[in-house]
Design a protein around this motif. Structure first.
Motif, mmCIF file in Angstrom:
data_model
loop_
_atom_site.group_PDB
_atom_site.id
_atom_site.type_symbol
_atom_site.label_atom_id
_atom_site.label_comp_id
_atom_site.label_asym_id
_atom_site.label_seq_id
_atom_site.Cartn_x
_atom_site.Cartn_y
_atom_site.Cartn_z
ATOM 1 N N ALA A 133 0.836 -1.202 0.000
ATOM 2 C CA ALA A 133 0.000 0.000 0.000
ATOM 3 C C ALA A 133 0.872 1.253 0.000
ATOM 4 C CB ALA A 133 -0.900 -0.011 1.228
ATOM 5 N N GLN A 134 0.423 2.256 -0.720
ATOM 6 C CA GLN A 134 1.091 3.553 -0.707
ATOM 7 C C GLN A 134 0.006 4.622 -0.778
ATOM 8 O OE1 GLN A 134 4.292 3.894 -3.490
ATOM 9 N NE2 GLN A 134 4.926 5.874 -2.689
ATOM 10 N N GLU A 135 -0.635 4.830 0.358
ATOM 11 C CA GLU A 135 -1.782 5.738 0.391
ATOM 12 C C GLU A 135 -1.429 7.101 0.954
ATOM 13 O OE1 GLU A 135 -4.706 1.989 1.600
ATOM 14 O OE2 GLU A 135 -4.400 3.648 2.978
ATOM 15 N N ARG A 136 -0.346 7.154 1.712
ATOM 16 C CA ARG A 136 -0.006 8.412 2.382
ATOM 17 C C ARG A 136 0.625 9.382 1.389
ATOM 18 N NH1 ARG A 136 4.017 7.335 5.879
ATOM 19 N NH2 ARG A 136 3.612 9.173 7.145
ATOM 20 N N PHE A 137 0.270 10.627 1.564
ATOM 21 C CA PHE A 137 0.769 11.658 0.658
ATOM 22 C C PHE A 137 2.265 11.883 0.864
ATOM 23 C CE2 PHE A 137 2.070 15.993 -0.053
ATOM 24 C CZ PHE A 137 1.596 16.225 -1.325
ATOM 25 N N SER A 138 2.981 12.076 -0.231
ATOM 26 C CA SER A 138 4.358 12.547 -0.104
ATOM 27 C C SER A 138 4.639 13.519 -1.241
ATOM 28 C CB SER A 138 5.338 11.378 -0.125
ATOM 29 O OG SER A 138 5.351 10.795 -1.400
ATOM 30 N N GLY A 139 5.549 14.454 -0.966
ATOM 31 C CA GLY A 139 5.881 15.455 -1.970
ATOM 32 C C GLY A 139 5.554 16.852 -1.493
ATOM 33 N N ALA A 140 5.635 17.800 -2.421
ATOM 34 C CA ALA A 140 5.402 19.202 -2.069
ATOM 35 C C ALA A 140 3.896 19.471 -1.984
ATOM 36 C CB ALA A 140 6.028 20.105 -3.110
ATOM 37 N N PHE A 141 3.520 20.324 -1.055
ATOM 38 C CA PHE A 141 2.102 20.683 -0.948
ATOM 39 C C PHE A 141 1.969 22.176 -0.690
ATOM 40 C CE2 PHE A 141 3.458 19.550 3.345
ATOM 41 C CZ PHE A 141 3.028 20.638 4.074
ATOM 42 N N ARG A 142 0.789 22.678 -0.974
ATOM 43 C CA ARG A 142 0.504 24.093 -0.776
ATOM 44 C C ARG A 142 -1.004 24.239 -0.666
ATOM 45 N NH1 ARG A 142 -0.399 28.302 -4.493
ATOM 46 N NH2 ARG A 142 0.366 30.336 -3.767
ATOM 47 N N ARG A 143 -1.437 24.835 0.422
ATOM 48 C CA ARG A 143 -2.877 25.088 0.544
ATOM 49 C C ARG A 143 -3.086 26.539 0.917
ATOM 50 N NH1 ARG A 143 -7.236 20.895 2.256
ATOM 51 N NH2 ARG A 143 -8.330 22.436 1.024
ATOM 52 N N VAL A 144 -4.105 27.116 0.322
ATOM 53 C CA VAL A 144 -4.382 28.527 0.525
ATOM 54 C C VAL A 144 -5.801 28.673 1.065
ATOM 55 C CG1 VAL A 144 -4.531 30.776 -0.572
ATOM 56 C CG2 VAL A 144 -2.846 29.124 -1.371
ATOM 57 N N ILE A 145 -5.927 29.438 2.112
ATOM 58 C CA ILE A 145 -7.240 29.670 2.712
ATOM 59 C C ILE A 145 -7.511 31.163 2.688
ATOM 60 C CG2 ILE A 145 -8.654 29.371 4.789
ATOM 61 C CD1 ILE A 145 -5.768 27.447 5.192
ATOM 62 N N GLU A 146 -8.688 31.517 2.211
ATOM 63 C CA GLU A 146 -9.062 32.924 2.209
ATOM 64 C C GLU A 146 -9.614 33.273 3.582
ATOM 65 O OE1 GLU A 146 -10.919 34.251 -1.393
ATOM 66 O OE2 GLU A 146 -12.224 35.547 -0.224
#
Lengths: 135, 147
Positions: B97-110
């Motif tokens: 299984a490889q369900e967990r996120f890996s890598g770059a992320f970016r979230r923006v909240i107004e």
């Protein structure tokens, strides 16, 4: 019928069997998992943000590994939730373990909301080279 | 006829989805920037009388791996989550299984207009990043005395 889907094929997700959807819907969350196998055994990582050691329960029964717990996020009083991508604080996930794994020696380590489990393979089940005798 | 009923169902579902989105947001200002499903990290947003509280679920991340910034009413959470795999100096490791996120992320909240970008605290514990933004004094609820 067993509630947990059994995996006969070893090459597929042997230990990563999702518990029957029916039992995990609505009130509990299924944490994401990574599973890796080497000749020494299986290592798995579960995302359990907000969980502390005392709120985590890991048990093995009849070759079924069951992980459950409660997540808590410290929040001020009178907080009104406006938007939520994670609603359930409770999570459960079960895995069927093959008979070649040594369930008595599972190691668990919780850090920064990630649970790492190491399940060694039984000594007799580890791969070994067989010497070919000269005739 | 079948075609039409399918069409209607799709519209109904779309309606339901919109309602669902609307109900999720409640009174919080919705924006194309702040809605996103299945991305990392998942977010919860709450309000108290004095603050806007945002929780980002970032299991496995250390505080110094996460960058939180506010610019022009937008809160940005970004970072890179390393993979757990491959840390063992082992031969042919097999991945299931490889369900967990890996890598770059970016979230923006107004952020709502009444949020004060000058008064922000962020803390990270047990894989939960909590960002607390004070509301402007003028927007906090106050009792009005009847003359």
């Amino acid at each position: 019928m067993n509630d947990i889907t059994n995996t006969a094929e070893r090459e597929q997700t042997q230990v990563a069997t999702r518990e029957n959807q029916r039992t995990t819907q609505s009130l509990t969350r299924t944490p994401a998992v990574d599973v890796e196998e080497t000749s020494h055994g299986i290592t798995m990582w579960l995302d359990v943000p907000g969980v502390t050691r005392d709120k985590l329960e890991i048990e093995v029964h009849d070759n079924t590994l069951r992980i459950q717990g409660d997540a808590t996020v410290p929040s001020p009083q009178k907080l009104e939730l406006r938007y939520a991508e994670i609603r359930e604080s409770r999570f459960v996930r079960s895995f069927t373990l093959g008979g070649d794994l040594d369930t008595a020696n599972i190691e668990a380590n919780l850090q920064d909301g990630v649970l790492k489990l190491t399940i060694p393979r039984r000594e007799e089940a580890r791969p070994r080279r067989i010497e070919i005798q000269a005739a | 006829m079948k075609h039409w009923s399918l069409h209607n169902d799709l519209w109904n579902e779309f309606d339901q989805l919109q309602q669902q989105v609307a109900s999720l947001f409640g009174g919080f200002p919705s924006s194309i920037r702040s809605y996103s499903d299945g991305t990392f990290p998942p977010l919860n947003v709450g309000m108290t009388d004095d603050t806007v509280e945002i929780v980002a679920f970032v299991p496995g991340m250390k505080p110094d791996q996460i960058d939180v910034s506010i610019d022009q009413g937008l809160l940005t959470i970004r970072g890179e989550r390393p993979t757990s795999f491959g840390q063992q100096d082992n031969d042919e490791a097999r991945r299931y299984a490889q369900e967990r996120f890996s890598g770059a992320f970016r979230r923006v909240i107004e952020l709502p207009d009444n949020a004060n970008p000058e008064e922000v605290t962020a803390r990270c514990a047990n894989g939960c990043l909590t960002v607390s933004i004070a509301k402007r004094q003028s927007s906090r609820p106050r009792a009005i005395t009847v003359q």
